[in-house]
Write an enzyme that holds these catalytic residues in place. Structure first.
Site, short mmCIF file in Angstrom:
data_model
loop_
_atom_site.label_atom_id
_atom_site.label_comp_id
_atom_site.label_asym_id
_atom_site.label_seq_id
_atom_site.Cartn_x
_atom_site.Cartn_y
_atom_site.Cartn_z
N CYS A 84 28.44 59.25 -4.71
CA CYS A 84 29.07 58.62 -3.38
C CYS A 84 30.36 58.61 -2.81
O CYS A 84 30.40 58.39 -1.77
CB CYS A 84 28.50 57.09 -3.56
SG CYS A 84 26.68 56.81 -3.88
N HIS A 117 30.98 53.89 2.93
CA HIS A 117 29.84 54.51 2.21
C HIS A 117 28.80 53.63 2.53
O HIS A 117 28.70 52.47 2.36
CB HIS A 117 29.78 54.84 0.91
CG HIS A 117 28.70 55.14 0.16
ND1 HIS A 117 27.88 56.18 0.54
CD2 HIS A 117 28.21 54.45 -0.92
CE1 HIS A 117 26.79 55.89 -0.25
NE2 HIS A 117 26.85 55.11 -1.12
N ASN A 168 20.54 55.27 1.82
CA ASN A 168 21.69 55.74 1.36
C ASN A 168 21.84 57.40 1.06
O ASN A 168 20.80 57.62 0.34
CB ASN A 168 21.67 54.92 0.12
CG ASN A 168 23.24 55.60 -0.83
OD1 ASN A 168 23.59 56.53 -0.52
ND2 ASN A 168 23.56 54.64 -1.81
O1 UT7 Z 1 25.53 54.17 -3.60
C1 UT7 Z 1 25.73 53.91 -4.87
C2 UT7 Z 1 26.20 52.69 -5.11
N1 UT7 Z 1 24.92 51.80 -4.86
C3 UT7 Z 1 24.85 50.38 -4.69
O2 UT7 Z 1 26.13 50.09 -4.33
C4 UT7 Z 1 23.82 49.72 -4.83
C5 UT7 Z 1 24.16 48.36 -5.34
N2 UT7 Z 1 22.91 47.41 -5.63
C6 UT7 Z 1 22.11 46.94 -4.69
O3 UT7 Z 1 22.25 47.27 -3.61
C7 UT7 Z 1 20.89 45.94 -5.17
O4 UT7 Z 1 21.28 45.66 -6.54
C8 UT7 Z 1 19.68 46.50 -4.87
C9 UT7 Z 1 19.24 46.50 -3.57
C10 UT7 Z 1 19.58 48.00 -5.51
C11 UT7 Z 1 18.58 45.46 -5.77
O5 UT7 Z 1 18.77 44.35 -4.96
P1 UT7 Z 1 18.56 43.11 -6.00
O6 UT7 Z 1 18.79 41.94 -5.19
O7 UT7 Z 1 19.85 43.37 -6.82
O8 UT7 Z 1 17.38 42.93 -6.52
P2 UT7 Z 1 17.03 43.23 -8.36
O9 UT7 Z 1 16.73 44.51 -8.65
O10 UT7 Z 1 17.62 42.11 -8.89
O11 UT7 Z 1 15.47 42.63 -8.19
C12 UT7 Z 1 15.34 41.36 -7.74
C13 UT7 Z 1 13.53 40.85 -7.49
C14 UT7 Z 1 12.97 41.28 -8.94
O12 UT7 Z 1 11.94 40.56 -8.94
P3 UT7 Z 1 11.87 38.94 -10.18
O13 UT7 Z 1 12.27 39.50 -11.42
O14 UT7 Z 1 12.97 38.44 -9.41
O15 UT7 Z 1 10.57 38.59 -9.86
C15 UT7 Z 1 12.51 42.84 -8.72
O16 UT7 Z 1 11.23 43.34 -9.88
O17 UT7 Z 1 12.98 41.86 -6.56
C16 UT7 Z 1 12.25 42.94 -7.55
N3 UT7 Z 1 12.21 44.14 -6.60
C17 UT7 Z 1 11.36 44.48 -5.93
N4 UT7 Z 1 10.62 43.84 -5.01
C18 UT7 Z 1 9.87 44.36 -3.84
C19 UT7 Z 1 13.01 45.23 -7.16
N5 UT7 Z 1 12.74 46.01 -6.39
C20 UT7 Z 1 11.87 45.69 -5.30
C21 UT7 Z 1 10.99 46.54 -4.35
N6 UT7 Z 1 10.29 45.64 -3.59
N7 UT7 Z 1 11.59 47.71 -3.97
#
Ligand code: UT7
Length: 334
Positions: free
Chosen positions: A115, A261, A291
């Site tokens: 990135c 970014h 992204n």
């Molecule tokens: O460009 C390079 C740098 N990248 C970044 O800066 C990305 C940084 N991170 C993020 O933007 C976020 O962490 C994400 C968008 C990737 C993920 O969001 P989050 O709020 O951290 O979600 P999570 O992965 O902790 O998941 C939360 C919940 C989980 O369910 P439970 O365990 O709470 O029941 C996941 O299973 O959301 C669930 N989940 C989804 N649900 C629906 C994870 N992905 C999805 C999805 N659709 N696509």
């Protein structure tokens, strides 16, 4: 010493639009989850049936950038090409671009900083210009993510964010005092390499291409410790911006436009809040493209410029954070 200014810029995204609703046909997700957690509403995907390629996107973006700079491929002295999704494992996409656009037999450097790739590439180009070695350098960020994402439940938090596309700028030498790139600031912290990575094909494995790593959750797909990456991003991006401002004796309020970014709208908002910048000074287009990694900053920069949001004399700040970890900033007097 010379300095370098952006003489032309362009971007290209493939025609195929994939909305969050479209994704629900093959990913266990919802529009609400994606919008709330990331801000993404749609992204563009390449179409293999049309023969679309990573370097092909770079060609389209570069043609626009060259035309706006009033230059031809013959004028370019160097290509610096940032991507994490090259057309081939080797050679790099830079040489494919060199061939496709009939550049002279100039050097083509592929650069891998994910990135932060575009700002790293801009910085490399800037050094060649400042020393007087080259006059016009083409800087590209281009990605095809959609063919390499894990659309299963293992990878859905990553898969829904990413999109395909390319951006390019022509960096040219200038004698105008105080104009162009004022400084660039590049960082890395490799101890977090595996927090956001694609591990295979892995040259140090006995079998570089094991079939089991192609299964959902396997090493050929991106893995991301999302919350961990998020926390580092919202710290490192403001840090890098402050570093650039302090190096040039400016304060956050001196920034006319910030082009971060596009990783997650919540990251952009957190950075904006830390710096106390109003909405009109911050570019955000993740809604439409997701992204696009190395392409995200040049696409956002170009869109903002096309919309008249960047004017002659403006102080433009770029910043990034991503896999590596790598992070970077650049300050430009337009
Ligand atoms: O460009 C390079 C740098 N990248 C970044 O800066 C990305 C940084 N991170 C993020 O933007 C976020 O962490 C994400 C968008 C990737 C993920 O969001 P989050 O709020 O951290 O979600 P999570 O992965 O902790 O998941 C939360 C919940 C989980 O369910 P439970 O365990 O709470 O029941 C996941 O299973 O959301 C669930 N989940 C989804 N649900 C629906 C994870 N992905 C999805 C999805 N659709 N696509």
């Amino acid at each position: 010493m010379k300095s370098s200014k952006i003489a032309g810029l362009g971007f290209y995204v493939p025609e195929k639009v994939v909305t969050n609703q479209d994704l629900t046909a093959f990913v266990n997700t919802t529009n609400e989850w994606i919008v709330e957690r990331t801000g993404v509403r749609q992204r563009h995907y390449f179409d293999p049936e049309k023969g679309e390629t990573n370097f092909g996107f770079a060609v389209k973006a570069s043609e626009i950038a060259l035309q706006r700079a009033g230059l031809t491929p013959q004028d370019i002295d160097l290509i610096v090409y940032a991507t994490l999704s090259p057309d081939y494992y080797f050679p790099g996409s830079g040489v494919l671009l060199q061939r496709a656009m009939d550049f002279r037999n100039i050097a083509a450097i592929d650069l891998r900083a994910q990135c932060s790739g575009f700002i790293y590439a801009l910085s490399v180009a800037d050094q060649f210009i400042k020393t007087g070695m080259y006059k016009h350098v083409l800087v590209v960020g281009s990605e095809i993510h959609s063919s390499g994402l894990d659309y299963s439940d293992h990878g859905r938090h990553v898969a829904v964010i990413f999109g395909d596309g390319a951006g390019a700028v022509v960096l040219s030498a200038t004698d105008e005092p105080g104009k162009g790139i004022l400084s660039t600031h590049l960082h890395s912290e490799g101890k977090y390499a595996e927090e956001l990575a694609v591990i295979y094909p892995k040259s140090s494995a006995k079998n570089r291409n094991p079939i089991e790593e192609l299964q959902p959750g396997g090493g050929f797909y991106p893995v991301m410790n999302g919350q961990y990456v998020f926390k580092h991003a919202v710290t490192r991006m403001p840090e890098a911006i402050m570093e650039a401002l302090e190096a040039n004796n400016y304060k956050p309020e001196d920034i006319d436009i910030l082009v971060p970014h596009q990783a997650n709208i919540r990251i952009t908002q957190a950075v904006q809040q830390r710096l106390g910048l109003p909405d009109e000074k911050v570019v955000s287009n993740i809604q439409n493209y997701g992204n696009t990694t190395a392409a995200s900053i040049p696409i956002a920069l170009c869109e903002a410029w096309e919309a008249g949001r960047i004017k002659e004399g403006d102080l433009v700040c770029l910043c990034s954070f991503g896999s590596g970890f790598t992070w970077a900033s650049a300050l430009i007097r337009w």
